[in-house]
Design a protein around this motif. Structure first.
Motif, PDB file in Angstrom:
ATOM      1  N   ALA A  70       0.834  -1.211   0.000  1.00 40.91           N
ATOM      2  CA  ALA A  70       0.000   0.000   0.000  1.00 40.91           C
ATOM      3  C   ALA A  70       0.863   1.254   0.000  1.00 40.91           C
ATOM      4  O   ALA A  70       0.571   2.224  -0.719  1.00 40.91           O
ATOM      5  CB  ALA A  70      -0.934  -0.003   1.204  1.00 40.91           C
ATOM      6  N   GLU A  71       1.928   1.243   0.791  1.00 41.09           N
ATOM      7  CA  GLU A  71       2.828   2.396   0.824  1.00 41.09           C
ATOM      8  C   GLU A  71       3.522   2.589  -0.524  1.00 41.09           C
ATOM      9  O   GLU A  71       3.697   3.712  -0.984  1.00 41.09           O
ATOM     10  CB  GLU A  71       3.873   2.228   1.936  1.00 41.09           C
ATOM     11  CG  GLU A  71       3.303   2.342   3.326  1.00 41.09           C
ATOM     12  CD  GLU A  71       4.281   1.939   4.410  1.00 41.09           C
ATOM     13  OE1 GLU A  71       4.154   2.466   5.522  1.00 41.09           O
ATOM     14  OE2 GLU A  71       5.171   1.092   4.155  1.00 41.09           O
ATOM     15  N   HIS A  72       3.902   1.490  -1.155  1.00 40.82           N
ATOM     16  CA  HIS A  72       4.552   1.565  -2.459  1.00 40.82           C
ATOM     17  C   HIS A  72       3.597   2.154  -3.497  1.00 40.82           C
ATOM     18  O   HIS A  72       3.985   3.005  -4.294  1.00 40.82           O
ATOM     19  CB  HIS A  72       5.042   0.187  -2.902  1.00 40.82           C
ATOM     20  CG  HIS A  72       5.695   0.192  -4.240  1.00 40.82           C
ATOM     21  ND1 HIS A  72       6.941   0.746  -4.459  1.00 40.82           N
ATOM     22  CD2 HIS A  72       5.270  -0.255  -5.442  1.00 40.82           C
ATOM     23  CE1 HIS A  72       7.239   0.631  -5.734  1.00 40.82           C
ATOM     24  NE2 HIS A  72       6.230   0.023  -6.359  1.00 40.82           N
ATOM     25  N   GLN A  73       2.331   1.702  -3.481  1.00 40.05           N
ATOM     26  CA  GLN A  73       1.342   2.235  -4.414  1.00 40.05           C
ATOM     27  C   GLN A  73       1.133   3.727  -4.186  1.00 40.05           C
ATOM     28  O   GLN A  73       1.021   4.502  -5.138  1.00 40.05           O
ATOM     29  CB  GLN A  73       0.015   1.492  -4.277  1.00 40.05           C
ATOM     30  CG  GLN A  73       0.056   0.090  -4.813  1.00 40.05           C
ATOM     31  CD  GLN A  73      -1.221  -0.684  -4.520  1.00 40.05           C
ATOM     32  OE1 GLN A  73      -2.031  -0.278  -3.698  1.00 40.05           O
ATOM     33  NE2 GLN A  73      -1.384  -1.815  -5.196  1.00 40.05           N
ATOM     34  N   ARG A  77       1.856   6.861  -6.761  1.00 42.26           N
ATOM     35  CA  ARG A  77       0.816   7.860  -7.053  1.00 42.26           C
ATOM     36  C   ARG A  77       1.312   9.270  -6.750  1.00 42.26           C
ATOM     37  O   ARG A  77       1.126  10.199  -7.541  1.00 42.26           O
ATOM     38  CB  ARG A  77      -0.438   7.564  -6.235  1.00 42.26           C
ATOM     39  CG  ARG A  77      -1.587   8.547  -6.500  1.00 42.26           C
ATOM     40  CD  ARG A  77      -2.741   8.333  -5.531  1.00 42.26           C
ATOM     41  NE  ARG A  77      -2.411   8.588  -4.143  1.00 42.26           N
ATOM     42  CZ  ARG A  77      -2.312   9.811  -3.598  1.00 42.26           C
ATOM     43  NH1 ARG A  77      -2.493  10.883  -4.334  1.00 42.26           N
ATOM     44  NH2 ARG A  77      -2.024   9.944  -2.318  1.00 42.26           N
ATOM     45  N   LEU A  78       1.977   9.443  -5.607  1.00 41.99           N
ATOM     46  CA  LEU A  78       2.473  10.764  -5.226  1.00 41.99           C
ATOM     47  C   LEU A  78       3.571  11.261  -6.167  1.00 41.99           C
ATOM     48  O   LEU A  78       3.608  12.452  -6.501  1.00 41.99           O
ATOM     49  CB  LEU A  78       2.990  10.737  -3.782  1.00 41.99           C
ATOM     50  CG  LEU A  78       1.905  10.597  -2.716  1.00 41.99           C
ATOM     51  CD1 LEU A  78       2.545  10.377  -1.346  1.00 41.99           C
ATOM     52  CD2 LEU A  78       0.995  11.809  -2.704  1.00 41.99           C
ATOM     53  N   ARG A  79       4.435  10.367  -6.614  1.00 44.38           N
ATOM     54  CA  ARG A  79       5.471  10.769  -7.575  1.00 44.38           C
ATOM     55  C   ARG A  79       4.851  11.214  -8.889  1.00 44.38           C
ATOM     56  O   ARG A  79       5.284  12.199  -9.492  1.00 44.38           O
ATOM     57  CB  ARG A  79       6.454   9.625  -7.819  1.00 44.38           C
ATOM     58  CG  ARG A  79       7.417   9.421  -6.682  1.00 44.38           C
ATOM     59  CD  ARG A  79       8.382   8.293  -6.953  1.00 44.38           C
ATOM     60  NE  ARG A  79       9.359   8.192  -5.891  1.00 44.38           N
ATOM     61  CZ  ARG A  79      10.141   7.153  -5.708  1.00 44.38           C
ATOM     62  NH1 ARG A  79      10.076   6.115  -6.516  1.00 44.38           N
ATOM     63  NH2 ARG A  79      11.004   7.138  -4.711  1.00 44.38           N
ATOM     64  N   LYS A  83       5.031  15.046 -10.426  1.00 42.65           N
ATOM     65  CA  LYS A  83       5.495  15.318 -11.788  1.00 42.65           C
ATOM     66  C   LYS A  83       4.487  16.199 -12.520  1.00 42.65           C
ATOM     67  O   LYS A  83       4.860  17.172 -13.188  1.00 42.65           O
ATOM     68  CB  LYS A  83       5.696  14.002 -12.545  1.00 42.65           C
ATOM     69  CG  LYS A  83       6.205  14.177 -13.955  1.00 42.65           C
ATOM     70  CD  LYS A  83       6.393  12.826 -14.632  1.00 42.65           C
ATOM     71  CE  LYS A  83       6.836  12.999 -16.068  1.00 42.65           C
ATOM     72  NZ  LYS A  83       6.980  11.715 -16.752  1.00 42.65           N
ATOM     73  N   HIS A  84       3.207  15.887 -12.361  1.00 37.33           N
ATOM     74  CA  HIS A  84       2.147  16.664 -13.015  1.00 37.33           C
ATOM     75  C   HIS A  84       2.123  18.098 -12.492  1.00 37.33           C
ATOM     76  O   HIS A  84       2.023  19.057 -13.270  1.00 37.33           O
ATOM     77  CB  HIS A  84       0.795  15.982 -12.778  1.00 37.33           C
ATOM     78  CG  HIS A  84      -0.344  16.667 -13.425  1.00 37.33           C
ATOM     79  ND1 HIS A  84      -0.582  16.589 -14.777  1.00 37.33           N
ATOM     80  CD2 HIS A  84      -1.315  17.471 -12.908  1.00 37.33           C
ATOM     81  CE1 HIS A  84      -1.650  17.303 -15.064  1.00 37.33           C
ATOM     82  NE2 HIS A  84      -2.110  17.850 -13.947  1.00 37.33           N
ATOM     83  N   VAL A  85       2.237  18.265 -11.181  1.00 34.74           N
ATOM     84  CA  VAL A  85       2.221  19.597 -10.576  1.00 34.74           C
ATOM     85  C   VAL A  85       3.432  20.418 -11.035  1.00 34.74           C
ATOM     86  O   VAL A  85       3.314  21.614 -11.323  1.00 34.74           O
ATOM     87  CB  VAL A  85       2.164  19.493  -9.035  1.00 34.74           C
ATOM     88  CG1 VAL A  85       2.428  20.834  -8.372  1.00 34.74           C
ATOM     89  CG2 VAL A  85       0.822  18.932  -8.603  1.00 34.74           C
TER      90      VAL A  85
END
Length: 108
Positions: A70-73, A77-79, A83-85
């Motif tokens: 779950a932490e890896h997922q 997602r946060l990375r 990148k988008h931001v």
């Protein structure tokens, strides 16, 4: 003299989370070595060892430096979101510079 032996690479196989969990449960419940279970199931030993290790991390998440699934997922997602931001920020910087030049040209 070289043998004309062609090395063919096996196509990569993909497994669902359920298939991985089933293989890990067989290792845990049977008491058999990972190598034996991997052979019996037609898996690579390294893949099964990785799945067993990840299962242990998920069950006991306090091992230092290891991420649960779950932490890896969430990290992935946060990375992606970061990148988008950053791309949005860079676009806004360029747009602001463009309009600042246009405004300066217009007042001149």
């Amino acid at each position: 003299m070289q043998d004309n032996v062609q090395m063919t690479k096996k196509p990569r196989r993909y497994f669902t989370d359920e298939q991985k969990a089933e293989a890990v449960n067989i290792v845990k419940q049977s008491g058999k070595p990972v190598s034996q279970v991997a052979r019996e199931m037609g898996l690579t030993e390294s893949a099964l060892r990785k799945w067993v290790k990840q299962s242990q991390i998920n069950e006991h998440p306090r091992l230092e430096g290891e991420l649960t699934s779950a932490e890896h997922q969430e990290l992935v997602r946060l990375r992606r979101e970061l990148k988008h931001v950053k791309q949005e920020r860079d676009f806004l910087k360029k747009a602001a510079a463009f309009f600042a030049r246009e405004s300066a040209d217009f007042t001149s």
